[in-house]
Write a protein that holds these residues in place. Structure first.
Motif, short mmCIF file in Angstrom:
data_model
loop_
_atom_site.label_atom_id
_atom_site.label_comp_id
_atom_site.label_asym_id
_atom_site.label_seq_id
_atom_site.Cartn_x
_atom_site.Cartn_y
_atom_site.Cartn_z
N LEU A 144 3.33 -5.12 1.01
CA LEU A 144 3.32 -3.97 1.90
C LEU A 144 4.34 -2.91 1.48
O LEU A 144 4.14 -1.73 1.66
CB LEU A 144 3.57 -4.40 3.34
N ARG A 145 5.44 -3.35 0.88
CA ARG A 145 6.46 -2.39 0.43
C ARG A 145 6.00 -1.56 -0.75
O ARG A 145 6.39 -0.42 -0.90
CB ARG A 145 7.73 -3.15 0.04
N VAL A 146 5.17 -2.12 -1.63
CA VAL A 146 4.73 -1.37 -2.81
C VAL A 146 3.46 -0.57 -2.59
O VAL A 146 3.12 0.27 -3.40
CB VAL A 146 4.56 -2.30 -4.04
N PRO A 193 2.61 2.02 -0.71
CA PRO A 193 2.65 3.49 -0.79
C PRO A 193 2.68 4.02 -2.22
O PRO A 193 2.11 5.05 -2.52
CB PRO A 193 3.95 3.85 -0.05
N SER A 209 5.76 -12.80 0.51
CA SER A 209 4.91 -12.17 -0.51
C SER A 209 4.12 -11.02 0.09
O SER A 209 3.96 -9.97 -0.54
CB SER A 209 3.94 -13.20 -1.10
N VAL A 260 4.98 -9.24 2.70
CA VAL A 260 5.95 -8.17 2.99
C VAL A 260 6.24 -7.39 1.71
O VAL A 260 6.29 -6.16 1.72
CB VAL A 260 7.23 -8.75 3.62
N ASP A 261 6.42 -8.09 0.60
CA ASP A 261 6.66 -7.41 -0.68
C ASP A 261 5.47 -6.53 -1.06
O ASP A 261 5.65 -5.41 -1.53
CB ASP A 261 6.91 -8.43 -1.79
#
Length: 85
Positions: free
Chosen positions: A23-25, A27, A18, A20-21
């Motif tokens: 952190l991906r969004v 930006p 969760s 990691v997900d």
């Protein structure tokens, strides 16, 4: 935390997929205009002036929150939207 790779790895490990997900969004969130939403409440009551959810309006808000429909709810209830910018 961010300057220590060991501590950062421990944080990511604790957060699991969760985090990691998220952190991906991150930006893409720079272009999002954050808002605050007010839970519909009734008038203050009792000695402590306690607020309780409005029995007619709060269920719709909570259902929208559960079902990921807050944008639609906010469009129908602009008086409950608190702009942060």
């Amino acid at each position: 935390m961010l300057t220590s790779p060991v501590r950062l790895l421990a944080l990511v490990d604790a957060g699991g997929p969760s985090l990691v997900d998220l952190l991906r969004v991150l930006p893409g969130l720079a272009s999002v205009d954050p808002v605050g939403l007010s839970l519909p409440v009734g008038p203050p009551e009792g000695l402590g002036r306690r607020l309780t959810p409005d029995p007619e309006e709060a269920p719709e808000f909570l259902a929208a929150l559960r079902e990921d429909r807050l944008a639609q709810w906010a469009a129908r209830h602009p008086e409950r939207v608190n702009r942060t910018r």
